[in-house]
Design a protein around this motif. Structure first.
Motif, short mmCIF file in Angstrom:
data_model
loop_
_atom_site.label_atom_id
_atom_site.label_comp_id
_atom_site.label_asym_id
_atom_site.label_seq_id
_atom_site.Cartn_x
_atom_site.Cartn_y
_atom_site.Cartn_z
N ILE A 194 73.24 103.56 -26.33
CA ILE A 194 72.34 102.85 -25.09
C ILE A 194 72.04 101.58 -25.53
CG2 ILE A 194 70.36 103.17 -23.67
CD1 ILE A 194 72.25 105.37 -23.30
N ASP A 195 72.19 100.59 -24.80
CA ASP A 195 71.92 99.06 -24.89
C ASP A 195 70.40 98.97 -25.51
OD1 ASP A 195 72.56 96.36 -25.61
OD2 ASP A 195 72.51 95.84 -23.49
N THR A 196 70.12 99.22 -26.63
CA THR A 196 68.82 98.87 -27.29
C THR A 196 69.10 97.96 -28.69
OG1 THR A 196 68.91 100.98 -28.70
CG2 THR A 196 68.23 101.06 -26.45
N ASP A 197 67.74 97.69 -29.01
CA ASP A 197 67.48 96.75 -30.18
C ASP A 197 68.26 97.71 -31.56
OD1 ASP A 197 66.43 94.66 -29.05
OD2 ASP A 197 64.29 95.22 -29.57
N ARG A 198 67.89 98.85 -31.49
CA ARG A 198 68.62 99.70 -32.51
C ARG A 198 70.00 99.71 -32.61
NH1 ARG A 198 67.89 103.03 -37.27
NH2 ARG A 198 68.81 105.04 -36.94
N VAL A 199 70.66 100.14 -31.33
CA VAL A 199 72.19 99.87 -31.17
C VAL A 199 72.73 98.75 -31.74
CG1 VAL A 199 73.84 100.27 -29.62
CG2 VAL A 199 72.12 101.94 -29.78
N ARG A 200 71.90 97.58 -31.17
CA ARG A 200 72.46 96.32 -31.38
C ARG A 200 72.43 96.06 -32.99
NH1 ARG A 200 70.42 95.20 -26.06
NH2 ARG A 200 68.25 94.70 -26.83
N ALA A 201 71.43 96.32 -33.56
CA ALA A 201 71.27 96.51 -34.99
C ALA A 201 72.32 97.17 -35.86
CB ALA A 201 69.99 96.74 -35.57
N LEU A 202 72.56 98.41 -35.24
CA LEU A 202 73.61 99.09 -35.91
C LEU A 202 75.04 98.55 -35.57
CD1 LEU A 202 72.51 102.56 -34.94
CD2 LEU A 202 72.32 101.51 -37.47
N ASP A 203 75.28 97.88 -34.58
CA ASP A 203 76.45 97.24 -34.11
C ASP A 203 76.68 96.06 -35.33
OD1 ASP A 203 77.39 98.76 -32.30
OD2 ASP A 203 77.13 97.47 -30.67
N GLY A 204 75.49 95.22 -35.33
CA GLY A 204 75.65 94.11 -36.50
C GLY A 204 75.96 94.44 -37.91
N LEU A 205 75.43 95.57 -38.35
CA LEU A 205 75.60 96.17 -39.72
C LEU A 205 77.02 96.59 -39.88
CD1 LEU A 205 74.64 97.14 -42.39
CD2 LEU A 205 73.89 99.43 -41.15
N GLY A 206 77.46 97.34 -38.76
CA GLY A 206 78.96 97.57 -38.47
C GLY A 206 79.80 96.42 -38.81
N ALA A 207 79.39 95.30 -38.16
CA ALA A 207 80.21 93.98 -37.97
C ALA A 207 80.19 93.44 -39.58
CB ALA A 207 79.57 93.10 -37.00
N VAL A 208 79.14 93.37 -40.31
CA VAL A 208 79.17 93.06 -41.52
C VAL A 208 79.99 93.66 -42.35
CG1 VAL A 208 77.44 92.48 -43.45
CG2 VAL A 208 76.98 91.78 -41.40
N ASN A 209 79.90 95.15 -42.31
CA ASN A 209 80.84 95.91 -43.27
C ASN A 209 82.23 95.85 -42.95
OD1 ASN A 209 78.21 97.04 -44.22
ND2 ASN A 209 78.32 98.88 -43.00
N GLN A 210 82.56 95.47 -41.87
CA GLN A 210 84.18 95.64 -41.45
C GLN A 210 84.57 94.21 -41.44
OE1 GLN A 210 85.40 98.18 -38.20
NE2 GLN A 210 83.29 99.35 -38.42
N GLY A 211 83.72 93.17 -41.39
CA GLY A 211 84.21 91.74 -41.54
C GLY A 211 84.69 91.23 -40.21
N ILE A 212 83.86 91.67 -39.24
CA ILE A 212 84.37 91.42 -37.77
C ILE A 212 82.98 90.94 -37.27
CG2 ILE A 212 86.47 92.56 -37.76
CD1 ILE A 212 85.04 94.66 -36.18
N SER A 213 83.01 90.51 -35.84
CA SER A 213 82.12 89.89 -34.93
C SER A 213 81.34 91.20 -34.16
CB SER A 213 82.57 89.04 -34.07
OG SER A 213 83.02 89.55 -32.99
#
Length: 263
Positions: A190-209
């Protein structure tokens, strides 16, 4: 469909934003009066005022930390002072931090236990006597898809929310005899701050946006998109309502079809 929520008193935890606010909004739309709690004092007061004005219902905002017993007890006391009763309860709290097993020590595990599991135990201890006195009530607990498909980077959530789901199922057996229904509701992405934060963490870990992470996640959802808090709130309002009068001890998944498990 008539939900018969008008005039009922609903307590919603962690409702200043995100999933909790989505549920509070859906309940207010149906005419329920609200007591909403959050550790973000200014935001919860603002949310209560906004919902009251938008739907012409009574809404009480209370500063409340779900990880602290005294704070939960004060929230329930203020609710009963304002409304005299409680008809519905939404158990909710912010999720534990993301990470893998070796990243966490005893303090991290204890904090996750207090926030995710004991918060639910304490809310139930405070509210169940009020519902038992009336001989009826409805409770919904927000958990996570990690109870069905554990995430390797959310080990604290995996463990605590699985325990929470078992707690709700176990309680449902006896509470049904007392006229009280209790269910779990599981949000997908669901499009929430929590999900956006997890997406950001995944982006950092995988080196993508973060945009690439979101696009990848959406491609794995049959409905090809993230849900929104209004959709999630409507599902929770149904579970809390008389329209779901023969449903208890169940777990409703709201995830656009993403979960692959059969049960």
């Amino acid at each position: 469909m008539e939900l018969s929520l008008k005039g009922k008193v609903a307590m919603v935890a962690a409702a200043s934003r995100g999933l909790g606010f989505g549920i509070a909004d859906a309940l207010a739309k149906e005419g329920a009066n609200l007591s909403i709690g959050s550790r973000h004092d200014k935001e919860i007061f603002s949310a209560a005022r906004s919902l009251s004005e938008k739907y012409a219902i009574k809404a009480l905002g209370v500063g409340m930390d779900a990880s602290e017993r005294d704070s939960i007890e004060r929230w329930v006391q203020q609710t009963t002072q304002a409304f005299g009763t409680v008809d519905c309860l939404v158990i909710n709290a912010g999720g534990p931090p993301a990470g893998r097993f070796d990243q966490f020590g005893d303090k991290d595990w204890q904090a996750a236990f207090e926030l995710t599991l004991m918060s639910a135990v304490r809310m139930l201890r405070c509210v169940l006597p009020l519902m038992r006195e009336k001989g009826k009530g409805s409770i919904v607990c927000i958990t996570s898809t990690t109870i069905k498909e554990p995430s390797e980077t959310l080990i604290l959530s995996n463990v605590m929310r699985s325990g929470l789901t078992s707690l709700i199922k176990t309680l449902s057996f006896d509470l049904a005899k007392e006229g009280i229904r209790i269910n779990n509701i599981v949000p997908g992405r669901i499009d929430t701050d929590r999900v956006r934060a997890l997406d950001g963490l995944g982006a950092v870990n995988q080196g993508i946006s973060p945009q690439e992470i979101k696009a990848r996640n959406q491609s794995n959802i049959p409905m090809q998109r993230y849900g929104n808090i209004s959709e999630f709130g409507a599902a929770a309002a149904f579970l809390l309502s008389d329209a779901a009068s023969y449903i208890t001890g169940e777990t409703l998944v709201v995830d656009g079809g993403a979960t692959r498990t059969v049960w």
